[in-house]
Design an enzyme around this catalytic site. Structure first.
Site, PDB file in Angstrom:
ATOM      1  N   HIS A   1       0.816  -1.223   0.000  1.00 21.99           N
ATOM      2  CA  HIS A   1       0.000   0.000   0.000  1.00 21.99           C
ATOM      3  C   HIS A   1       0.848   1.270   0.000  1.00 21.99           C
ATOM      4  O   HIS A   1       0.327   2.350  -0.206  1.00 21.99           O
ATOM      5  CB  HIS A   1      -0.943  -0.014   1.217  1.00 21.99           C
ATOM      6  CG  HIS A   1      -2.012  -1.057   1.087  1.00 21.99           C
ATOM      7  ND1 HIS A   1      -3.308  -0.762   0.756  1.00 21.99           N
ATOM      8  CD2 HIS A   1      -1.956  -2.411   1.199  1.00 21.99           C
ATOM      9  CE1 HIS A   1      -4.012  -1.883   0.690  1.00 21.99           C
ATOM     10  NE2 HIS A   1      -3.217  -2.899   0.957  1.00 21.99           N
ATOM     11  N   ASP A  17       3.559   9.221  -0.854  1.00 21.56           N
ATOM     12  CA  ASP A  17       2.392   8.460  -0.418  1.00 21.56           C
ATOM     13  C   ASP A  17       2.074   7.384  -1.446  1.00 21.56           C
ATOM     14  O   ASP A  17       2.163   7.643  -2.655  1.00 21.56           O
ATOM     15  CB  ASP A  17       1.182   9.399  -0.266  1.00 21.56           C
ATOM     16  CG  ASP A  17       0.315   9.010   0.915  1.00 21.56           C
ATOM     17  OD1 ASP A  17       0.244   7.808   1.218  1.00 21.56           O
ATOM     18  OD2 ASP A  17      -0.284   9.912   1.526  1.00 21.56           O
TER      19      ASP A  17
HETATM   20  C1  G6P Z   1      -0.873   3.104   6.273  1.00 22.89           C
HETATM   21  C2  G6P Z   1      -0.338   1.704   6.082  1.00 22.89           C
HETATM   22  C3  G6P Z   1      -1.284   0.697   6.715  1.00 22.89           C
HETATM   23  C4  G6P Z   1      -1.538   1.057   8.164  1.00 22.89           C
HETATM   24  C5  G6P Z   1      -2.063   2.486   8.249  1.00 22.89           C
HETATM   25  C6  G6P Z   1      -2.284   2.944   9.685  1.00 22.89           C
HETATM   26  O1  G6P Z   1      -2.039   3.273   5.551  1.00 22.89           O
HETATM   27  O2  G6P Z   1      -0.125   1.426   4.717  1.00 22.89           O
HETATM   28  O3  G6P Z   1      -0.744  -0.602   6.649  1.00 22.89           O
HETATM   29  O4  G6P Z   1      -2.437   0.181   8.764  1.00 22.89           O
HETATM   30  O5  G6P Z   1      -1.136   3.352   7.644  1.00 22.89           O
HETATM   31  O6  G6P Z   1      -1.137   2.757  10.440  1.00 22.89           O
HETATM   32  P1  G6P Z   1      -1.144   1.888  11.762  1.00 22.89           P
HETATM   33  O7  G6P Z   1       0.304   1.770  12.141  1.00 22.89           O
HETATM   34  O8  G6P Z   1      -1.964   2.665  12.714  1.00 22.89           O
HETATM   35  O9  G6P Z   1      -1.765   0.565  11.410  1.00 22.89           O
END
Ligand code: G6P
Length: 485
Positions: free
Chosen positions: A157, A364
């Site tokens: 992602h 991003d």
């Molecule tokens: C990004 C990453 C995700 C992640 C999200 C939130 O979108 O690509 O994998 O889940 O951030 O971050 P966190 O560490 O809170 O899961």
């Protein structure tokens, strides 16, 4: 087919609960409809987890959600350590922020191996595994080590950076070799794909033909699958949400003033400091815009235990208060700055209320806020998207006002242009963006990837014979991590 989707964070959430993870929020509606089993972290840790994976399983649409307690001894090294202090900064080209110990790396590998063992209980002969994001680069290799022959796909992602940047990650070679256990590796943009392939060719010396890499695991296909949203559904949500009490209160507080909105996790990749500096510059260069336009910046706290995030939070709070102190008036606050999360429903209404959406990350993967801002607009009077050219979304939303987030003056001028753009131009730009969103929805992303994964598997090692018993759970390797280099 029996689809098993795996991600670190899962969404239990309903549209009216706050959600911070772009990934989890994006996956929820499609996974729910697909009948897949979605496996991820419960957010809790457990001492005996390595011996006995514990999963809480609940229904999710036509499928199920399985939330695992992760091993307590390795969680910190895995999540705050290797995943978010080595991989995340590298993937966002912040080599200066990379820090990870050998223990962190071992913990990361242990959690990947733990997840692989836990997944065996969801495996059937017709299972297809789809692993999400940088937390699980080595999960496919761990599954193969356990004898799994079913198709395994991976989608990243985040961006994938240049070779010289990824080389800053400890054990990069071992990790990227492990990634080639996946049958299909998906990226958000063509640039990400090319950077990955350049590493594979130059650093691993492997042959690449038409996006197919041949390694000791067999062949892996590397391809682009830009993630989307459900624009029509989001538009409906936004139209309804304008009467939500939070949204009505915001509207009433504006007194005819125009509003720009920014919604981000509080993360150094999001370019928040530069964005605030750009607004500061705009009000300095164009004092006539003081009192007539303000910024609502929502910065949801994230990964707070990591030093770089704590530092950013303090720096940002200080900067916002400085800008408000200099430009503010007794009855006007230039920047409304909120450190909390909002539900998708409220966000949809806030986006629709704002005349300008500012999405200006330094790097991003895609940035779904950009897409949601567009979808939330009133077709008769749409707002303007100011978008960083370093967000994956810029490849598709090329009729947004694209900016270089490092050029503060340029951003200041562009935001001022956005605030005064005539209706005809706003509509033209918005319609073109909306057409792109409709052409590549989250449903397309999901089914295109799963279809490609099933096709890619043809030609890989045959014989799909699940082992009767899951192998021994622990210990699989020595405590000093001798298996890893
Ligand atoms: C990004 C990453 C995700 C992640 C999200 C939130 O979108 O690509 O994998 O889940 O951030 O971050 P966190 O560490 O809170 O899961």
């Amino acid at each position: 087919m029996n689809l098993v989707v795996v991600s670190n964070r899962v969404a239990r959430g309903k549209a009216n609960e706050p959600m911070t993870g772009g990934l989890a929020a994006a996956l929820l509606p499609v996974v729910e409809k697909s009948g897949a089993i979605w496996v991820g972290s419960s957010g809790r840790v457990r001492d005996g987890a390595l011996r006995e994976p514990f999963a809480e399983i609940e229904a999710l649409g036509a499928g199920a959600l399985a939330m695992l307690d992760l091993p307590a001894a390795h969680y910190g090294g895995y999540y705050e350590g290797f995943a978010n202090s080595a991989l995340w900064p590298a993937l966002h080209s912040r080599t200066d922020l990379i820090s990870a110990s050998q223990e962190d790396y071992l913990s990361y590998r242990e959690v990947n191996a733990f997840m692989a063992r836990a997944l065996l209980r969801f495996r059937k002969p017709e299972t297809v595994f789809w692993i999400q994001d940088y937390h699980f680069l080595a999960l496919g290799a761990e599954l193969r080590d356990l004898g799994v022959t079913q198709p395994i796909g991976f989608f990243l992602h985040t961006p994938w950076p240049a070779r010289a940047v990824i080389e800053g990650v400890p054990h990069h070679r071992e990790l990227i070799e492990a990634m080639l256990a996946y049958d299909l590796i998906g990226f958000q943009t063509q640039d990400d794909c090319e950077s990955f392939l350049s590493y594979v060719q130059s650093n691993l010396g492997l042959d690449v033909h038409d996006g197919i890499v041949t390694s000791r695991y067999g062949t892996s296909r590397i391809a682009v699958f830009p993630i989307g949203i459900d624009p029509d559904n989001f538009a409906q949500q936004a139209a309804k949400a304008v009467s939500h009490p939070d949204v009505s209160r915001l509207r009433r507080s504006l007194n005819g003033e125009k509003l720009a909105i920014g919604v981000d996790r509080l993360d150094y990749s999001k370019g928040l400091i530069n964005r605030i500096n750009a607004f500061d510059r705009m009000w300095t260069l164009r004092p006539a815009l003081e009192r007539t336009a303000s910024l609502l910046q929502i910065a949801t706290p994230s990964r707070g235990a990591i030093e770089a995030y704590g530092n950013l939070q303090s720096e940002l709070a200080k900067l916002v208060s400085d800008v408000n102190g200099r430009h503010g008036e007794v009855d006007w606050t230039p920047i409304r700055y909120l450190n909390k999360g909002f539900s998708q429903t409220v966000l949809a209404g806030l986006y629709r209320t704002a005349q300008v959406g500012v999405v200006t990350p330094l790097h991003d993967g895609m940035n779904l806020v950009a897409k949601e801002y567009v979808a939330a607009q009133n077709p008769a009077d749409p707002g303007v998207l100011v978008l960083s050219k370093f967000a994956g979304a810029a490849k598709e939303l090329d009729t947004a006002l694209l900016v270089n987030p490092h050029d503060i003056d340029g951003m200041a001028r562009t935001i001022a242009t956005a605030l005064s753009m005539p209706l005809t131009e706003r509509r033209m730009r918005w319609e073109a963006m909306m057409a792109k969103l409709r052409a590549r929805t989250i449903q397309h992303w999901f089914s295109d990837f799963v279809d490609a994964l099933q096709e890619t598997r043809i030609g890989r090692r045959a014989a799909e014979q699940p082992t009767a018993e899951p192998p021994e759970l622990w210990p699989r390797r020595s405590a000093n991590g001798a298996r890893y280099h």
